[in-house]
Design a protein around this motif. Structure first.
Motif, PDB file in Angstrom:
ATOM      1  N   TYR A  69       5.400  17.083  10.963  1.00  0.00           N
ATOM      2  CA  TYR A  69       6.313  16.125  11.570  1.00  0.00           C
ATOM      3  C   TYR A  69       5.654  15.144  11.905  1.00  0.00           C
ATOM      4  CZ  TYR A  69      10.892  14.988  13.355  1.00  0.00           C
ATOM      5  OH  TYR A  69      12.012  14.562  13.671  1.00  0.00           O
ATOM      6  N   PRO A  70       6.164  13.904  11.287  1.00  0.00           N
ATOM      7  CA  PRO A  70       5.257  12.689  11.569  1.00  0.00           C
ATOM      8  C   PRO A  70       5.614  12.182  12.763  1.00  0.00           C
ATOM      9  CG  PRO A  70       7.283  12.304  10.288  1.00  0.00           C
ATOM     10  CD  PRO A  70       7.088  13.616  10.359  1.00  0.00           C
ATOM     11  N   VAL A  71       4.684  11.269  13.396  1.00  0.00           N
ATOM     12  CA  VAL A  71       4.991  10.692  14.941  1.00  0.00           C
ATOM     13  C   VAL A  71       5.846   9.642  14.447  1.00  0.00           C
ATOM     14  CG1 VAL A  71       3.868   9.281  16.472  1.00  0.00           C
ATOM     15  CG2 VAL A  71       2.509  11.144  15.494  1.00  0.00           C
ATOM     16  N   PHE A  72       5.686   8.892  13.311  1.00  0.00           N
ATOM     17  CA  PHE A  72       6.349   7.651  13.015  1.00  0.00           C
ATOM     18  C   PHE A  72       7.152   7.947  11.927  1.00  0.00           C
ATOM     19  CE2 PHE A  72       2.876   5.523  15.314  1.00  0.00           C
ATOM     20  CZ  PHE A  72       3.458   4.979  16.299  1.00  0.00           C
ATOM     21  N   ASN A  73       8.386   7.600  11.751  1.00  0.00           N
ATOM     22  CA  ASN A  73       9.424   7.775  10.904  1.00  0.00           C
ATOM     23  C   ASN A  73       9.603   6.861   9.897  1.00  0.00           C
ATOM     24  OD1 ASN A  73      11.662   9.124   9.511  1.00  0.00           O
ATOM     25  ND2 ASN A  73      13.074   8.643  10.968  1.00  0.00           N
ATOM     26  N   PHE A  74       8.786   6.924   8.808  1.00  0.00           N
ATOM     27  CA  PHE A  74       8.712   5.834   7.884  1.00  0.00           C
ATOM     28  C   PHE A  74       9.502   5.860   6.757  1.00  0.00           C
ATOM     29  CE2 PHE A  74       4.246   5.182   9.467  1.00  0.00           C
ATOM     30  CZ  PHE A  74       4.146   3.679   9.381  1.00  0.00           C
ATOM     31  N   ALA A  75      10.148   5.106   6.146  1.00  0.00           N
ATOM     32  CA  ALA A  75      10.854   5.506   4.943  1.00  0.00           C
ATOM     33  C   ALA A  75      10.109   6.079   3.897  1.00  0.00           C
ATOM     34  CB  ALA A  75      11.641   3.980   4.578  1.00  0.00           C
ATOM     35  N   ASP A 102       8.115   3.700   1.792  1.00  0.00           N
ATOM     36  CA  ASP A 102       6.937   2.880   2.497  1.00  0.00           C
ATOM     37  C   ASP A 102       5.754   3.947   2.395  1.00  0.00           C
ATOM     38  OD1 ASP A 102       8.372   0.706   2.795  1.00  0.00           O
ATOM     39  OD2 ASP A 102       9.139   1.347   4.807  1.00  0.00           O
ATOM     40  N   LEU A 103       6.068   5.458   2.702  1.00  0.00           N
ATOM     41  CA  LEU A 103       4.927   6.266   2.708  1.00  0.00           C
ATOM     42  C   LEU A 103       4.116   6.422   1.467  1.00  0.00           C
ATOM     43  CD1 LEU A 103       3.963   8.849   4.795  1.00  0.00           C
ATOM     44  CD2 LEU A 103       4.789  10.350   2.663  1.00  0.00           C
ATOM     45  N   GLY A 133      14.350   8.747   6.043  1.00  0.00           N
ATOM     46  CA  GLY A 133      13.380   8.764   6.837  1.00  0.00           C
ATOM     47  C   GLY A 133      12.571   9.697   6.532  1.00  0.00           C
ATOM     48  N   GLU A 192      13.352  12.902   8.381  1.00  0.00           N
ATOM     49  CA  GLU A 192      14.968  13.376   8.106  1.00  0.00           C
ATOM     50  C   GLU A 192      14.803  14.230   7.144  1.00  0.00           C
ATOM     51  OE1 GLU A 192      16.643   9.846   8.545  1.00  0.00           O
ATOM     52  OE2 GLU A 192      15.588   9.350  10.162  1.00  0.00           O
ATOM     53  N   ILE A 193      13.806  14.388   6.173  1.00  0.00           N
ATOM     54  CA  ILE A 193      13.949  15.287   4.740  1.00  0.00           C
ATOM     55  C   ILE A 193      13.468  16.380   4.928  1.00  0.00           C
ATOM     56  CG2 ILE A 193      13.807  13.334   3.426  1.00  0.00           C
ATOM     57  CD1 ILE A 193      10.898  13.452   2.499  1.00  0.00           C
TER      58      ILE A 193
END
Lengths: 269, 348
Positions: A88-94, A97-98, A137, A140-141
């Motif tokens: 689970y990421p700290v920052f919710n990149f699109a 973008d990742l 995000g 969110e997936i």
């Protein structure tokens, strides 16, 4: 593309035990090499050596015949991509973008991704069936989609060796199979893939090579259907298992089931 | 794979949002010209600004305004407004950069001890009876020394580098805080101690053109590299291993971020004293409205931070008959927001 590891030994400090002890193996394009072994036997350490994170090892690692120690991180990144466990990421990149971050080694130090990079990222995402998630995000997936996004990021890196640290950990049963199937297709397309797994069935179904590690040593290196025996799995993991042929329309493949006839705790000791 | 409501999602209109933010900032600037003890309405301020700008290019245009209006606007309010904008922007960008680098949204710009070092430096200067320029210089170098010390300790220690950096920052901060306490103890209680205490609260009350001219180049030196590296900061948020596997020299990139963020923080703190919370809270708001991509976060933090600090400073000037130090106000606003972030886990 080829990877040759010869007599690789590593310990974190001079006094501590060897985490890797004389590991040797080779792999080439098209190989899907499954690395099996219980927790803490040095699978991750082996990967970290091949990725160039750990450099004070003894022995030799060669990428396409070039000594890894002679390559800087940028050159290694052009040949080897790393696919971590999807956490689970700290920052919710699109997601897009990742995936773009995979092209770091193709973008100038002060540059930013351009339209051509976006196009390439979307192409890789499409090949994995996640192009519709480009604006979603990453947090969110689903876990399986996250793993595929990380694979897409590795694909745009243009490295032909993919190192995957338990790609199916944290995934539900269906996603495990779907992700493994994608990985097999990548090997068929010419990538050299090394992944760690705790599931012998994944090795049977999808890998053409298996490396079994115990206490830092390679104790088996071969073809899963022939060399990954019930006895070997039993020794490595300390449990009784039964390996059998299973016939279906696709042919014969092996299945592995744990055998637990005795419910007392000391049954295997 | 599985059906997901996140499929085919449209991105928000970030350009429109940024435009609104810019307009808000401009409004804020003009309001700031007008508020305060001396009454100066916005239209007069705007007219004065216009004539001033024209007169810079055309020597035939001469300012024919009431001298007090002119003096209040150009010698008192304008430098203060510019200082608020610069400090707000600098602290917010420094906070945003550190949050990315430490992969932690709860990090603030003084994580490596910049504020503690600057506070100690300023206190030493006040104790020695030096003037405001020297206090500024002592504070600036105190901040740099603290971060340099923390970075040095983290390099010498073993273990994961971001964790050892945070620990080294705590160590250095507490060392300088102890030093500061000692100075407070020996300071004379009629002049020096109140001066130190007031400095530590943070205030924009005494901003002059001298402060602006001193701080502007340092802030630009810190800001420009972060602007150019803004996409790369994204990669630092992935953590050491992943960033390295993508071919990034994490040690150098991290050092660049630390140097820039430290220049920004130390320069800001040296002219205003300690202003907390801005650098922690603004990057969060930026992420909530503009997503996580540092290509947007860095410019948004500049504008949002500038606008926020200016607005808070306007409150500081007008809320009570005596001016409230802005460091107190930002804490009053920042603490509830921080509580909210802790409760929601700091994720957006």
């Amino acid at each position: 593309m080829s990877l040759d590891v010869s007599n690789l030994s590593f310990s974190y400090t001079k006094e501590s035990r060897l985490v890797l002890n004389g590991v040797s193996f080779s792999a080439k394009s098209g190989d899907l090499l499954a690395v099996l072994g219980p927790n803490g036997v040095g699978k991750s350490t082996l990967f970290r050596c091949i990725l160039g994170f750990l450099t004070n090892y003894s022995g030799q690692i060669q990428l396409n015949g070039i000594d890894l120690k002679k390559l800087d991180s940028r050159s290694i990144a052009r040949m080897v991509a790393y696919i971590p466990q999807s956490t689970y990421p700290v920052f919710n990149f699109a997601v897009l973008d990742l995936v773009l971050m995979g092209m770091t080694n193709q973008i100038r130090l002060l540059g930013e991704p351009k339209a051509e990079h976006v196009e390439k990222a979307l192409k890789a995402m499409k090949s994995l069936g996640i192009d519709k998630l480009k604006n979603a995000g990453y947090a969110e997936i689903s876990g399986g989609e996250r793993q595929l996004a990380l694979i897409a990021r590795a694909l745009v890196q243009d490295a032909k060796i993919l190192i995957m640290d338990e790609p199916t950990a944290n995934l539900d049963y269906g996603n495990q199979i779907r992700v493994m199937r994608r990985i097999r297709k990548l090997a068929d397309a010419g990538y050299l893939i090394i992944l760690s797994t705790h599931n012998p069935e994944h090795a049977f179904l999808y890998a053409n090579r298996v490396l079994v590690i115990k206490d830092g040593c390679v104790i088996a290196d071969g073809i899963p259907s022939a060399d990954l025996t019930a006895e070997l799995i039993g020794t490595v993991y300390g449990v009784k298992v039964h390996v059998d042929d299973y016939q279906n329309i696709a042919g014969v493949h092996k299945i592995c089931v744990p055998v637990d006839t005795d419910y007392s705790d000391n049954a295997d000791d | 794979m599985t059906d997901n409501s996140a499929d085919d999602r449209k991105l928000p209109n970030y350009k429109l949002r940024f435009l609104i933010l810019l307009i808000l900032t401009v409004i804020c600037i003009f309001v700031s010209f007008a508020v305060g003890r001396f009454s100066l309405d916005i239209s007069t301020a705007a007219a004065l600004m216009y004539v001033k700008i024209v007169s810079m290019f055309d020597p035939h245009v001469v300012l024919a305004q009431n001298y007090a209006d002119y003096s209040v606007l150009f010698n008192i309010r304008l430098p203060r407004v510019i200082a608020a904008l610069l400090v707000g922007a600098a602290l917010s960008v420094a906070g945003a950069a550190y949050q990315g680098m430490f992969q932690n949204p709860l990090v603030s710009p003084d994580i490596l001890g910049a504020s503690a070092g600057a506070g100690f430096g300023a206190a030493v200067a006040i104790l020695l009876g030096l003037g405001s320029t020297d206090i500024m210089i002592f504070a600036f170098f105190g901040g740099l020394a603290a971060v340099g010390g923390a970075y040095g300790v983290s390099l010498l220690s073993k273990g994961p580098s971001t964790l050892s950096m945070v620990l080294a920052g705590i160590l250095v901060s507490s060392l300088f805080s102890a030093g500061l306490s000692y100075i407070k103890l020996v300071a004379d209680t009629t002049n020096e101690l109140p001066a130190i205490t007031y400095w530590l609260m943070g205030s924009l009350a005494s901003m002059t053109w001298m402060h602006v001219i001193y701080v502007l180049p340092i802030i630009l030196i810190g800001l420009i590299p972060l602007f150019l590296l803004k996409w790369r900061i994204n990669i630092l948020t992935l953590g050491e291993d992943e960033a390295r596997s993508l071919g990034v020299n994490t040690g150098l990139l991290r050092l660049a971020v630390i140097v820039c963020a430290t220049l920004l923080t130390a320069a800001s703190v040296s002219i205003t004293g300690v202003i907390g919370w801005v650098g922690l809270v603004i990057p969060h708001f930026a992420r909530m409205a503009f997503g996580c991509d540092y290509r947007r976060i860095i410019p948004v933090s500049v504008v949002m931070g500038a606008c926020f600090l200016l607005a808070v400073d306007d409150c500081a000037r007008t809320m009570a008959t005596i001016e409230v130090p802005i460091g107190i106000l930002t804490a009053f606003l920042g603490a509830p927001i921080f509580a909210y972030l802790l409760i929601t886990g700091g994720r957006h």
